[in-house]
Design a protein around this motif. Sequence first.
Motif, PDB file in Angstrom:
ATOM      1  N   LYS A  42       0.837  -1.193   0.000  1.00 29.09           N
ATOM      2  CA  LYS A  42       0.000   0.000   0.000  1.00 29.09           C
ATOM      3  C   LYS A  42       0.876   1.249   0.000  1.00 29.09           C
ATOM      4  O   LYS A  42       2.011   1.230   0.457  1.00 29.09           O
ATOM      5  CB  LYS A  42      -0.912   0.026   1.227  1.00 29.09           C
ATOM      6  CG  LYS A  42      -1.933  -1.095   1.277  1.00 29.09           C
ATOM      7  CD  LYS A  42      -2.811  -0.969   2.516  1.00 29.09           C
ATOM      8  CE  LYS A  42      -3.838  -2.081   2.596  1.00 29.09           C
ATOM      9  NZ  LYS A  42      -4.694  -1.954   3.802  1.00 29.09           N
ATOM     10  N   ARG A  97      -7.571  -3.141  -4.932  1.00 29.97           N
ATOM     11  CA  ARG A  97      -7.675  -1.808  -4.311  1.00 29.97           C
ATOM     12  C   ARG A  97      -7.492  -0.710  -5.360  1.00 29.97           C
ATOM     13  O   ARG A  97      -8.167   0.324  -5.313  1.00 29.97           O
ATOM     14  CB  ARG A  97      -6.634  -1.673  -3.193  1.00 29.97           C
ATOM     15  CG  ARG A  97      -6.930  -2.541  -1.966  1.00 29.97           C
ATOM     16  CD  ARG A  97      -6.031  -2.179  -0.802  1.00 29.97           C
ATOM     17  NE  ARG A  97      -4.619  -2.388  -1.089  1.00 29.97           N
ATOM     18  CZ  ARG A  97      -3.938  -3.495  -0.777  1.00 29.97           C
ATOM     19  NH1 ARG A  97      -4.545  -4.500  -0.177  1.00 29.97           N
ATOM     20  NH2 ARG A  97      -2.657  -3.600  -1.060  1.00 29.97           N
ATOM     21  N   ASN A 133      -8.456   3.133  -4.329  1.00 33.66           N
ATOM     22  CA  ASN A 133      -7.859   3.505  -3.039  1.00 33.66           C
ATOM     23  C   ASN A 133      -6.880   2.437  -2.577  1.00 33.66           C
ATOM     24  O   ASN A 133      -7.282   1.381  -2.075  1.00 33.66           O
ATOM     25  CB  ASN A 133      -8.929   3.708  -1.974  1.00 33.66           C
ATOM     26  CG  ASN A 133      -8.329   4.203  -0.663  1.00 33.66           C
ATOM     27  OD1 ASN A 133      -7.160   4.582  -0.604  1.00 33.66           O
ATOM     28  ND2 ASN A 133      -9.131   4.213   0.380  1.00 33.66           N
ATOM     29  N   TYR A 151      -4.338   3.379  -0.450  1.00 35.88           N
ATOM     30  CA  TYR A 151      -3.631   4.006   0.663  1.00 35.88           C
ATOM     31  C   TYR A 151      -3.913   3.265   1.971  1.00 35.88           C
ATOM     32  O   TYR A 151      -5.021   2.771   2.200  1.00 35.88           O
ATOM     33  CB  TYR A 151      -4.029   5.475   0.803  1.00 35.88           C
ATOM     34  CG  TYR A 151      -3.257   6.379  -0.112  1.00 35.88           C
ATOM     35  CD1 TYR A 151      -2.081   7.002   0.310  1.00 35.88           C
ATOM     36  CD2 TYR A 151      -3.668   6.586  -1.423  1.00 35.88           C
ATOM     37  CE1 TYR A 151      -1.347   7.818  -0.545  1.00 35.88           C
ATOM     38  CE2 TYR A 151      -2.941   7.400  -2.293  1.00 35.88           C
ATOM     39  CZ  TYR A 151      -1.792   8.014  -1.838  1.00 35.88           C
ATOM     40  OH  TYR A 151      -1.063   8.809  -2.689  1.00 35.88           O
ATOM     41  N   SER A 202      -4.905   2.674   5.666  1.00 43.78           N
ATOM     42  CA  SER A 202      -5.927   3.310   6.493  1.00 43.78           C
ATOM     43  C   SER A 202      -5.599   3.094   7.961  1.00 43.78           C
ATOM     44  O   SER A 202      -5.322   1.970   8.385  1.00 43.78           O
ATOM     45  CB  SER A 202      -7.300   2.712   6.181  1.00 43.78           C
ATOM     46  OG  SER A 202      -8.280   3.215   7.055  1.00 43.78           O
TER      47      SER A 202
END
Length: 341
Positions: free
Chosen positions: A290, A324, A329, A331, A333
Amino acid sequence: MSDLIKNIAALLPGPIQKAKHFKRTGLDVIFPFYHAVSNQVLPHTKHLYSLRNTAQFEADLDYLLGHFEAVKMSEFLAGGIRRDPKKPPLVLSFDDGLIQCHQEIMPILLKKGIPATFFLNNDFIDNKAMFFRFKVSLLLELLPEKSEAEKERVARILKCPVSELRKRLLDLSYLERELIDRVAELWYYSFEAYLSGNPVYLSLHHIADMMEQGFEFGTHGLDHPLFSLLPAREVLDHIRHSTEDLQTRFGLEYKYFSFPFTDYGVQDETIEELFRRGIIDAGFGAAGLKEDRWPAYYQRVPMELAGMEARKILRGELNRRRIRLMIGNNYASRINLNKGQ
């Protein structure tokens, strides 16, 4: 993410036979990490996670080197020129500062010419103390031989049925770690004696030797806390203390930090402050492939999923990354689990 989901993702087909397939997903660096490598079962890790043996570890490295170029942490962060621009860089690291890093891992890395960074828990260097979860694993080793009366006494302290002792011990948090010592006292068990007879951590001599060989070091917190349980000010003070202590003891010119367990639950504002105040030069989570929000903050890939070699682990990571990206997205979390921060 649960191991079940990781296992399912690893079984799905994925294009990971060539480095170009990694680049097609925008992956320009990978940060795999391990804890230890051992050909023996280690009682203090046995009930927590699986370790790779030396043959499995070497097979992992050979696979990774076929698709990535291993680079030193400091050289990557400085933007150094790589020998093979066709391969994305790989920055290898190890958490917890375990003695196997010197005994088993370092010779393999030197043989293959692979640089690495080792993240230490300051309080555990020279076997001065032990990670609370390792203590739990050692107590679980004792559990089958304990009488019902001994189990009942512990169950009363932990406020659980005897039938749930194993689960309760495994669920004990950083803030409940004193209960672990109370259980050991009831069972007349000495963690100090275990450390004396079975060194768990690197010594100062080991670290000095590894530094002479060119390996780099960072901090993993003083005593391996779960930072999401602590107030933001305490998090900042703790990490500052740990980075400054390593710099003082070993003359480090850099401040690398990896979150123990995970950075999940730590506020973005806290990480922002770590950089703004110069507490760290680079930071690391463990959320896989990520992206994150700071130029010198990276998510790493756990490489000790039970029963899986590097190829399957990365296939699963890449499949989840592709999904993802499809939904827009990728990123990391960090939901705020803290109150009063």
